[in-house]
Write a protein that holds these residues in place. Structure first.
Motif, short mmCIF file in Angstrom:
data_model
loop_
_atom_site.label_atom_id
_atom_site.label_comp_id
_atom_site.label_asym_id
_atom_site.label_seq_id
_atom_site.Cartn_x
_atom_site.Cartn_y
_atom_site.Cartn_z
N GLU A 169 0.82 -1.21 0.00
CA GLU A 169 0.00 0.00 0.00
C GLU A 169 0.86 1.27 0.00
O GLU A 169 0.59 2.22 -0.75
N VAL A 170 1.91 1.28 0.81
CA VAL A 170 2.78 2.44 0.90
C VAL A 170 3.72 2.50 -0.30
O VAL A 170 3.96 3.57 -0.88
N ARG A 171 4.25 1.37 -0.70
CA ARG A 171 5.17 1.29 -1.84
C ARG A 171 4.51 1.81 -3.12
O ARG A 171 5.14 2.52 -3.91
N ASN A 172 3.23 1.50 -3.31
CA ASN A 172 2.54 1.91 -4.52
C ASN A 172 2.27 3.41 -4.59
O ASN A 172 1.92 3.93 -5.65
N LYS A 173 2.45 4.11 -3.48
CA LYS A 173 2.24 5.56 -3.48
C LYS A 173 3.51 6.32 -3.84
O LYS A 173 3.48 7.56 -3.97
N GLY A 174 4.62 5.60 -4.00
CA GLY A 174 5.87 6.25 -4.34
C GLY A 174 6.47 5.73 -5.63
O GLY A 174 5.96 4.79 -6.23
N ALA A 175 7.54 6.36 -6.06
CA ALA A 175 8.33 5.87 -7.19
C ALA A 175 9.78 5.81 -6.73
O ALA A 175 10.25 6.68 -5.98
N PHE A 176 10.48 4.78 -7.19
CA PHE A 176 11.85 4.52 -6.77
C PHE A 176 12.72 4.64 -8.02
O PHE A 176 12.55 3.87 -8.97
N ILE A 177 13.62 5.61 -8.01
CA ILE A 177 14.30 6.00 -9.24
C ILE A 177 15.80 5.90 -9.10
O ILE A 177 16.38 6.37 -8.11
#
Length: 305
Positions: free
Chosen positions: A163-171
């Motif tokens: 749930e939390v991971r899907n709210k961010g982007a990892f670049i």
């Protein structure tokens, strides 16, 4: 550390040439997509330099960004040293690293005057020294700069609930070493979106993890530091971005809401980063990564759940 982090540490420590970076991107695409994660390559040009950023997640709807640069540097024959709290010490260290070049320039100038040859020719040894000092061979060891940052991003990614991971982007940014090129390209694509950016650069070698934060996001840095569980050998400190630490440049500087995480060693003159851009860059302290992973995971879950 997770299996992907371990594999990068063992097999992809050099990501410098066009082929090396391409191989790394292909590996990341295959590995992450096979696990069911959304991953893509953001390609284009910034300042006429090709860019290939690795994006994990949905950048269009991201509420936060966790970032690091994946490109690795050339070997520098002269040491690269940056201090955490002193602009002038960093300048002085840079000056000392340039002394061989200054000496070559002085000698070549005197020879030009003594033997009456064209003064322009005296410039050539200076350029040769610059090339040998800063742009030589592909560096063979890049554990701190910036495999430690890449692994930090992945460790945070895997530690978060979906749930939390899907709210961010990892670049993972391309071409930071050429002047923050990859992050500059992303900023152009983001346009006026002001997203918090948590950037990791050289966090693997040192006993103090420092968070450099711009004024308008320093409260985030203070909260992260308060959540860090450290022992007597490790500490976490927050510093506002200012002239005194501006020489420690990384991709966070590109963004209005950027925080840079870096690790510093002790010296009689203050906290410093050394060994990078040399074959002595062999330290990646997993305890530092653990401190970062746990504090960031707690912070992101608290803020974005």
């Amino acid at each position: 550390m997770n299996k992907l982090s371990e594999h990068i540490k063992e097999k992809y420590i050099i990501r410098h040439t066009k082929q090396q970076k391409s191989d790394f991107r292909e590996f990341m695409l295959n590995e992450l997509s096979s696990q069911g994660h959304k991953v893509s390559i953001q390609s284009g040009k910034n300042s006429f330099i090709p860019v290939h950023n690795i994006i994990i997640g949905d950048i269009d709807n991201a509420k936060y960004l966790v970032t690091a640069h994946y490109d690795t540097p050339n070997t520098s024959l002269f040491p690269v040293v940056m201090f955490a709290d002193s602009f002038w010490l960093s300048v002085f260290a840079t000056f000392l690293s340039c002394m061989p070049i200054i000496l070559i320039g002085y000698i070549s100038g005197n020879l030009s005057a003594k033997y009456n040859f064209n003064p322009i020719l005296s410039i050539l040894p200076i350029y040769a020294a610059l090339i040998l000092g800063m742009f030589t061979f592909t560096n063979k060891n890049n554990y701190n700069d910036n495999t430690s940052g890449v692994i930090s991003v992945l460790e945070i990614f895997y530690s978060l609930p979906e749930e939390v991971r899907n709210k961010g982007a990892f670049i993972l940014f391309d071409n930071e070493e050429k002047g923050l090129i990859g992050s500059g390209f992303l900023k152009l694509k983001l346009k006026n979106r002001k997203i918090p950016v948590y950037n990791f650069d050289c966090v693997g070698d040192g006993d103090e993890i420092r968070l450099f934060a711009k004024k308008n996001i320093i409260s985030h840095a203070q909260e992260i530091a308060s959540l860090a569980e450290t022992n007597s050998q490790k500490s976490v400190k927050v510093t506002q971005r200012a002239l005194k630490n501006m020489l420690y440049m990384s991709d966070d500087y590109t963004f209005d809401n950027g925080i840079c995480f870096a690790a510093f060693r002790n010296s009689p003159f203050g906290k410093y980063v050394g060994r990078i851009h040399t074959n002595r860059d062999k330290i990646l302290d997993e305890e530092n990564i653990a401190v970062i992973r746990e504090s960031m995971s707690k912070f992101l879950c608290k803020r974005y759940s």
